[in-house]
Each structure stands twice: as structure tokens, then as C-alpha cells.
Design an enzyme around this catalytic site. Sequence first.
Site, short mmCIF file in Angstrom:
data_model
loop_
_atom_site.label_atom_id
_atom_site.label_comp_id
_atom_site.label_asym_id
_atom_site.label_seq_id
_atom_site.Cartn_x
_atom_site.Cartn_y
_atom_site.Cartn_z
NE ARG A 1 31.21 -6.07 39.54
CZ ARG A 1 32.06 -5.63 40.46
NH1 ARG A 1 31.83 -4.56 41.17
NH2 ARG A 1 33.17 -6.28 40.70
CG HIS B 1 30.91 -3.28 46.74
ND1 HIS B 1 32.08 -3.84 47.21
CD2 HIS B 1 31.12 -3.08 45.42
CE1 HIS B 1 32.94 -3.96 46.22
NE2 HIS B 1 32.38 -3.51 45.12
#
Length: 112
Positions: A75, A80
Site C-alpha cells: 500500500r 508513495h
Amino acid sequence: MSEEVRKWLDDIIGAIQNVDIHLAGKRDFVAYQSNITVRRAVERELEIIGEAINRILKIDSAIAISNARRIVDLRNRVIHAYDAVDDVIVWSVVLKNLPALKQEIEQLLQRN
């Protein structure tokens, strides 16, 4: 199990079901890789799964979810390090890990 944790487990099940909807029930890597809309939709569902697991672990670390840390790490990578997301890894997760995760979450929901 708290209602909050139950909701997040339900969110995980829903996200896994949505992956199947986004893929139109097909498991065709070439079609997946060639469709940016489908790729982004699947990645979003993986974000939801990872976030839900992250929240569960913060509230109740006694709830055992296999590979929880790896799921949260995926995730984080999707969010990111979006420019380093590997379609092969995502596809592998879809084929190998999501069915097992769905079964595990369904068992958790049934027990509690």
C-alpha cells in the site's frame, strides 16, 4: 471484535470483490497491463486493503492476518512510490494473494 474492526474487514472483502469487477472476471495480464484505467483501479483497491489492515493492526494487533506487514508495505509503495509500482508484482498479488486473503478475512468475520 469491535464494530470498527469488523467494518475494516468488510472493506477488505469489498475491495477484493472490486478487483474482480475491475478485471471483468478475467485473469489476462496483457489486458491488465495495457489498460491504465484498470491498473489504477486495481492499485486503488490494494491501497484500501493496505490501509484497512494498517488500521486494524493499530487498534487490535491480536488479529492475525497473514502477510499483514507486506500488504501495508505494498500500500505504501503504491501511494508513495507510484512511479516504481511493478505491474508484475501487482498482478502476482491479484492472482496468488488476494484469493487467500479473502478466505482468511471471511473466516475472521465468521468467527466473530
